[in-house]
Design an enzyme around this catalytic site. Structure first.
Site, mmCIF file in Angstrom:
data_model
loop_
_atom_site.group_PDB
_atom_site.id
_atom_site.type_symbol
_atom_site.label_atom_id
_atom_site.label_comp_id
_atom_site.label_asym_id
_atom_site.label_seq_id
_atom_site.Cartn_x
_atom_site.Cartn_y
_atom_site.Cartn_z
ATOM 1 N N SER A 4 -9.988 -0.062 7.230
ATOM 2 C CA SER A 4 -9.300 0.161 5.959
ATOM 3 C C SER A 4 -8.761 -1.099 5.307
ATOM 4 C CB SER A 4 -8.149 1.157 6.154
ATOM 5 O OG SER A 4 -8.640 2.458 6.326
ATOM 6 N N LYS B 198 0.835 -1.196 0.000
ATOM 7 C CA LYS B 198 0.000 0.000 0.000
ATOM 8 C C LYS B 198 0.879 1.259 0.000
ATOM 9 C CE LYS B 198 -3.713 1.975 2.894
ATOM 10 N NZ LYS B 198 -4.479 1.756 4.162
ATOM 11 N N SER C 232 -9.287 2.188 3.150
ATOM 12 C CA SER C 232 -8.359 2.849 2.255
ATOM 13 C C SER C 232 -7.406 1.884 1.545
ATOM 14 C CB SER C 232 -7.527 3.875 3.044
ATOM 15 O OG SER C 232 -6.754 3.235 4.058
#
Length: 478
Positions: free
Chosen positions: A170, A71, A146
């Protein structure tokens, strides 16, 4: 993959090239991977292949030759960390994050970074720097957020393993939306050095934000967790290891608590049906189930208040100077969160943005009390289950606009964080795995919780459940 590389059945270079080719084929539709580091990745893969041919002992490399992405809020030396913010386009990392370094040391070949929303803070993955990420199972829907790019890359077969992070769902929401698995470990179990840090600012995100592995099956989650655990010399919170649990091979006899509502919010029809069927499947396998609502065990209102105060306060301290200095900027920040995320969730983070230090420390006290109550409550069960969010994957929509849950219109943050915010506040480990599909073919997951530090026991239970619900969801073509 690791075994195939170690035996010479396939080269690490061929394995890397296959995943890059898959990315080139499907990424233009889903926008999961946003940055590449192919030259260094190919050099690393070639180094693995030379070692295998030379007969070098590689038993200490549990991820030998496995290509993977991370990420874009983790530092990877030589790559930028933008976190979806235009002013960080030139934020070049000089060192690997602690967990990235451990993945490399285990033999993983890191070749790219995955998409995140603006400031890595939303349940959708829409940034100001990259195209919007799409759900590979249906492009009309988002992959969650996210860690939406992470989940989309896994579901589409671009990567077999991902490193995400979770502060309010997330990792858990994207895992459910895309039909993959994700673990939010006990808070503090994994070191956070090199994660989510703004250049020139203090590392203020000391609470709630938790690095979290993602994969396509529970066994790979366990492997990733094992590789990344250990004390972080720059993060005094990381204890190094969790509490080993008993071996779990069958569902019969497990004692599981469950709930499907948080306050006034419950699941929409498809999630309610899937969750009811999940409970029935577990019961038929011999699991002892008991409804155990979260509200009576802890003070939900106080817990959510504490989460918002801690989150907002710490985020402001780590923000650029111009965003945190002066009372006017504080009020602007408070208004921003209330307007962008709506409902009590947005208001609570906004209150934290303007909170006095004494309020922040009071929130830490409230959180400690809630966590202690939860630990006592969880001790009655081997684990605990609930939905991940009240809907399937969210159709693309403007952040902050109401979410349709059945025949109700629910404020954005209240709908998407109802199951994940209070549980994050407790610091407990939680794993998400897919259990059903909607009529439209969208995955639906469940959350499985355990007491703090019992991560290994939690994964063993989740692996038993995975066997009951069919195992890994198939890779999809967008």
């Amino acid at each position: 993959m690791r075994a195939a590389v170690a035996s010479g059945e396939v080269t690490a270079r061929a394995l890397l090239d296959a995943h890059v080719a898959r990315c080139e084929a499907v990424n233009p539709k889903i926008h999961a991977v946003i940055k590449l580091d192919l030259d260094r990745a190919r050099q690393a893969a070639d180094g693995v292949d030379r070692a295998v041919l030379a007969g070098v002992s590689l038993a200490d490399k549990p991820l030998l030759g496995v290509p993977m992405t991370v990420k874009d809020n983790f530092d990877v030396a030589g790559m930028t960390t933008t976190m979806g913010m235009p002013w960080l386009r030139t934020n070049l990392a000089t060192h690997d994050a602690t967990l990235v370094a451990r993945l490399r040391a285990a033999g993983a070949i890191l070749w790219g970074k995955t998409n995140v929303p603006f400031a890595s803070y939303d349940w959708q993955t829409t940034s100001l720097t990259e195209p919007r990420a799409n759900n590979p199972r249906d492009l009309r829907f988002g992959p969650g957020g996210s860690s939406g790019g992470s989940a989309a890359a896994l579901a589409a077969g671009i990567t077999p393993l991902e490193l995400g992070s979770d502060v309010a769902g997330s990792v858990r929401n994207p895992a459910s939306a895309c039909g993959v698995v994700g673990l939010r470990p006990s808070e503090g179990l994994l070191g956070s050095t090199g994660h989510g840090r703004m250049p020139g600012a203090t590392h203020s995100l000391r609470s709630l934000a938790t690095p979290s592995p993602m994969a396509r099956c529970i066994g790979d989650l366990r492997l990733a967790l094992t590789v990344m655990m250990g004390p972080d010399a720059h993060d005094l919170r990381s204890p190094g290891s969790g509490i080993p649990g008993p071996a779990r091979s069958q569902a019969a006899g497990l004692r599981i608590g469950w709930f499907d509502r948080v306050g006034e919010i419950g699941p929409g029809p498809e999630v309610a049906q899937a969750f009811a069927q999940t409970v029935a499947t577990l019961a038929s396998a011999g699991v002892v189930l008991e409804r155990a609502d979260l509200g009576p065990a802890i003070d939900l209102e106080a817990t959510n208040w504490a989460w918002g105060i801690i989150q907002g306060f710490e985020m402001r301290q780590g923000a650029p100077f111009l965003l945190r200095a002066g009372p006017l900027n504080g009020l602007i920040g408070r208004a921003y969160y209330a307007a962008r995320y709506r409902g009590e969730f947005g208001r609570s983070v906004g209150r934290g943005w303007t909170a006095w230090p004494i309020t922040y420390f009071r929130a830490l006290d409230v959180r400690d009390e809630s966590a202690a109550r939860a630990d006592a409550f969880f001790a009655q069960f081997d684990a605990w289950i609930c939905p991940v969010w009240p809907i399937t994957a969210l159709p693309h929509q403007r952040t902050g606009s109401p979410v349709r849950v059945g025949d109700r219109s629910v404020p954005y943050g209240d709908a998407l964080g109802c199951y994940t915010v209070p549980t994050a506040a407790l610091g407990t480990p939680a794993v998400v795995l897919p259990v059903a599909n909607s009529e439209a073919g969208l995955p639906i997951g469940i959350q499985v919780f355990a007491r703090r530090w019992h991560d290994e026991d939690l994964l063993a239970i989740a692996e038993v459940f995975e066997g009951l619900f069919g195992g890994a969801w198939p890779t999809c073509d967008p």
